[in-house]
Design a protein around this motif. Sequence first.
Motif, PDB file in Angstrom:
ATOM      1  N   PHE A 183       0.848  -1.179   0.000  1.00 13.22           N
ATOM      2  CA  PHE A 183       0.000   0.000   0.000  1.00 13.22           C
ATOM      3  C   PHE A 183       0.889   1.237   0.000  1.00 13.22           C
ATOM      4  O   PHE A 183       2.073   1.156   0.346  1.00 13.22           O
ATOM      5  CB  PHE A 183      -0.898   0.014   1.239  1.00 13.22           C
ATOM      6  CG  PHE A 183      -1.918  -1.092   1.248  1.00 13.22           C
ATOM      7  CD1 PHE A 183      -1.571  -2.386   1.615  1.00 13.22           C
ATOM      8  CD2 PHE A 183      -3.229  -0.845   0.873  1.00 13.22           C
ATOM      9  CE1 PHE A 183      -2.503  -3.409   1.601  1.00 13.22           C
ATOM     10  CE2 PHE A 183      -4.167  -1.857   0.853  1.00 13.22           C
ATOM     11  CZ  PHE A 183      -3.803  -3.143   1.224  1.00 13.22           C
ATOM     12  N   GLN A 231       0.780   5.728   0.761  1.00 14.07           N
ATOM     13  CA  GLN A 231       0.034   6.903   1.183  1.00 14.07           C
ATOM     14  C   GLN A 231       0.892   8.141   0.946  1.00 14.07           C
ATOM     15  O   GLN A 231       1.986   8.267   1.497  1.00 14.07           O
ATOM     16  CB  GLN A 231      -0.355   6.806   2.663  1.00 14.07           C
ATOM     17  CG  GLN A 231      -1.309   7.912   3.081  1.00 14.07           C
ATOM     18  CD  GLN A 231      -2.001   7.611   4.392  1.00 14.07           C
ATOM     19  OE1 GLN A 231      -1.550   6.795   5.189  1.00 14.07           O
ATOM     20  NE2 GLN A 231      -3.126   8.268   4.626  1.00 14.07           N
ATOM     21  N   ARG A 259      -4.800   6.202   1.944  1.00 12.92           N
ATOM     22  CA  ARG A 259      -3.978   5.033   1.662  1.00 12.92           C
ATOM     23  C   ARG A 259      -4.542   4.287   0.456  1.00 12.92           C
ATOM     24  O   ARG A 259      -5.753   4.078   0.357  1.00 12.92           O
ATOM     25  CB  ARG A 259      -3.922   4.121   2.876  1.00 12.92           C
ATOM     26  CG  ARG A 259      -2.923   2.999   2.773  1.00 12.92           C
ATOM     27  CD  ARG A 259      -2.742   2.298   4.093  1.00 12.92           C
ATOM     28  NE  ARG A 259      -2.139   3.175   5.089  1.00 12.92           N
ATOM     29  CZ  ARG A 259      -1.725   2.761   6.276  1.00 12.92           C
ATOM     30  NH1 ARG A 259      -1.870   1.496   6.632  1.00 12.92           N
ATOM     31  NH2 ARG A 259      -1.189   3.604   7.124  1.00 12.92           N
ATOM     32  N   GLY A 309      -4.234   0.854  -2.180  1.00 14.60           N
ATOM     33  CA  GLY A 309      -3.706  -0.470  -2.446  1.00 14.60           C
ATOM     34  C   GLY A 309      -2.958  -0.474  -3.758  1.00 14.60           C
ATOM     35  O   GLY A 309      -3.515  -0.087  -4.780  1.00 14.60           O
ATOM     36  N   ALA A 332       1.789  -5.260   4.088  1.00 13.82           N
ATOM     37  CA  ALA A 332       0.783  -5.711   5.036  1.00 13.82           C
ATOM     38  C   ALA A 332       0.454  -7.172   4.762  1.00 13.82           C
ATOM     39  O   ALA A 332       0.738  -7.679   3.665  1.00 13.82           O
ATOM     40  CB  ALA A 332      -0.468  -4.846   4.923  1.00 13.82           C
ATOM     41  N   ASN A 346      -6.829  -5.994  -2.427  1.00 13.63           N
ATOM     42  CA  ASN A 346      -6.133  -4.709  -2.332  1.00 13.63           C
ATOM     43  C   ASN A 346      -6.860  -3.731  -1.410  1.00 13.63           C
ATOM     44  O   ASN A 346      -6.578  -2.533  -1.434  1.00 13.63           O
ATOM     45  CB  ASN A 346      -5.964  -4.079  -3.721  1.00 13.63           C
ATOM     46  CG  ASN A 346      -4.667  -4.494  -4.381  1.00 13.63           C
ATOM     47  OD1 ASN A 346      -3.665  -4.739  -3.714  1.00 13.63           O
ATOM     48  ND2 ASN A 346      -4.669  -4.562  -5.700  1.00 13.63           N
ATOM     49  N   TYR A 347      -7.770  -4.252  -0.572  1.00 14.25           N
ATOM     50  CA  TYR A 347      -8.480  -3.416   0.382  1.00 14.25           C
ATOM     51  C   TYR A 347      -7.777  -3.459   1.732  1.00 14.25           C
ATOM     52  O   TYR A 347      -7.583  -4.527   2.307  1.00 14.25           O
ATOM     53  CB  TYR A 347      -9.931  -3.874   0.528  1.00 14.25           C
ATOM     54  CG  TYR A 347     -10.762  -3.596  -0.700  1.00 14.25           C
ATOM     55  CD1 TYR A 347     -11.032  -4.606  -1.617  1.00 14.25           C
ATOM     56  CD2 TYR A 347     -11.263  -2.319  -0.945  1.00 14.25           C
ATOM     57  CE1 TYR A 347     -11.776  -4.338  -2.750  1.00 14.25           C
ATOM     58  CE2 TYR A 347     -12.013  -2.045  -2.083  1.00 14.25           C
ATOM     59  CZ  TYR A 347     -12.265  -3.062  -2.978  1.00 14.25           C
ATOM     60  OH  TYR A 347     -13.001  -2.811  -4.105  1.00 14.25           O
ATOM     61  N   ALA A 348      -7.431  -2.304   2.249  1.00 16.34           N
ATOM     62  CA  ALA A 348      -6.669  -2.215   3.490  1.00 16.34           C
ATOM     63  C   ALA A 348      -7.387  -2.897   4.649  1.00 16.34           C
ATOM     64  O   ALA A 348      -6.741  -3.453   5.541  1.00 16.34           O
ATOM     65  CB  ALA A 348      -6.381  -0.753   3.833  1.00 16.34           C
ATOM     66  N   GLU A 349      -8.717  -2.868   4.637  1.00 20.53           N
ATOM     67  CA  GLU A 349      -9.482  -3.437   5.738  1.00 20.53           C
ATOM     68  C   GLU A 349      -9.277  -4.945   5.873  1.00 20.53           C
ATOM     69  O   GLU A 349      -9.577  -5.517   6.918  1.00 20.53           O
ATOM     70  CB  GLU A 349     -10.976  -3.136   5.558  1.00 20.53           C
ATOM     71  CG  GLU A 349     -11.357  -1.670   5.672  1.00 20.53           C
ATOM     72  CD  GLU A 349     -10.983  -0.843   4.458  1.00 20.53           C
ATOM     73  OE1 GLU A 349     -11.037   0.405   4.563  1.00 20.53           O
ATOM     74  OE2 GLU A 349     -10.621  -1.429   3.420  1.00 20.53           O
ATOM     75  N   TYR A 369      -6.417  -6.450   5.873  1.00 26.44           N
ATOM     76  CA  TYR A 369      -5.085  -6.745   6.389  1.00 26.44           C
ATOM     77  C   TYR A 369      -4.984  -6.557   7.896  1.00 26.44           C
ATOM     78  O   TYR A 369      -5.436  -5.545   8.431  1.00 26.44           O
ATOM     79  CB  TYR A 369      -4.055  -5.886   5.663  1.00 26.44           C
ATOM     80  CG  TYR A 369      -3.882  -6.321   4.232  1.00 26.44           C
ATOM     81  CD1 TYR A 369      -4.801  -5.941   3.251  1.00 26.44           C
ATOM     82  CD2 TYR A 369      -2.833  -7.153   3.853  1.00 26.44           C
ATOM     83  CE1 TYR A 369      -4.673  -6.373   1.942  1.00 26.44           C
ATOM     84  CE2 TYR A 369      -2.690  -7.573   2.549  1.00 26.44           C
ATOM     85  CZ  TYR A 369      -3.617  -7.185   1.601  1.00 26.44           C
ATOM     86  OH  TYR A 369      -3.483  -7.616   0.311  1.00 26.44           O
ATOM     87  N   TRP A 380       0.791  -4.849   9.699  1.00 22.82           N
ATOM     88  CA  TRP A 380       1.344  -3.756   8.898  1.00 22.82           C
ATOM     89  C   TRP A 380       2.779  -3.455   9.313  1.00 22.82           C
ATOM     90  O   TRP A 380       3.122  -3.518  10.500  1.00 22.82           O
ATOM     91  CB  TRP A 380       0.506  -2.486   9.089  1.00 22.82           C
ATOM     92  CG  TRP A 380      -0.847  -2.584   8.486  1.00 22.82           C
ATOM     93  CD1 TRP A 380      -1.962  -3.175   9.032  1.00 22.82           C
ATOM     94  CD2 TRP A 380      -1.241  -2.104   7.205  1.00 22.82           C
ATOM     95  NE1 TRP A 380      -3.013  -3.087   8.165  1.00 22.82           N
ATOM     96  CE2 TRP A 380      -2.611  -2.429   7.036  1.00 22.82           C
ATOM     97  CE3 TRP A 380      -0.577  -1.435   6.181  1.00 22.82           C
ATOM     98  CZ2 TRP A 380      -3.326  -2.099   5.881  1.00 22.82           C
ATOM     99  CZ3 TRP A 380      -1.294  -1.105   5.038  1.00 22.82           C
ATOM    100  CH2 TRP A 380      -2.645  -1.431   4.899  1.00 22.82           C
TER     101      TRP A 380
END
Length: 123
Positions: A37, A39, A45, A47, A95, A105-108, A110, A113
């Motif tokens: 990811f 930012q 952020r 993906g 992550a 590719n969704y941060a949620e 993971y 980190w």
Amino acid sequence: QLQLVESGGGLVQPGGSLRLSCAASGGSVDYYVIGWFRQAPGKEREGVSCISRSDGNTDYADSVKGRFTISRDGGSVYLQMNKLKPEDTAIYYCAAYRSSRRCSNYAESYAYWGQGTQVTVSS
């Protein structure tokens, strides 16, 4: 507890290349889905890429397709970044999460980190 450490960031000119590495302690990245990811200042952020655990399937953000390649080798996960652009400037994070399904590719998704590594693309 899985701990992730990124390395390989730095300053590079537009059109240049960098290879980021993601290594783990407290476990092996071989047993996890791994994602990269990034930012940028003032932005959410994003993906960038991910690689599945079992079959090695990969996915990429449209903005990096054809320029970035994610891979696994020797207990680490790499992100080869070619033809870098100024808009690739960001802090890059790796992550991980446990799943046998295709990577996300969704941060949620993971659970673990790293601390991030700075990539700056500038002349």
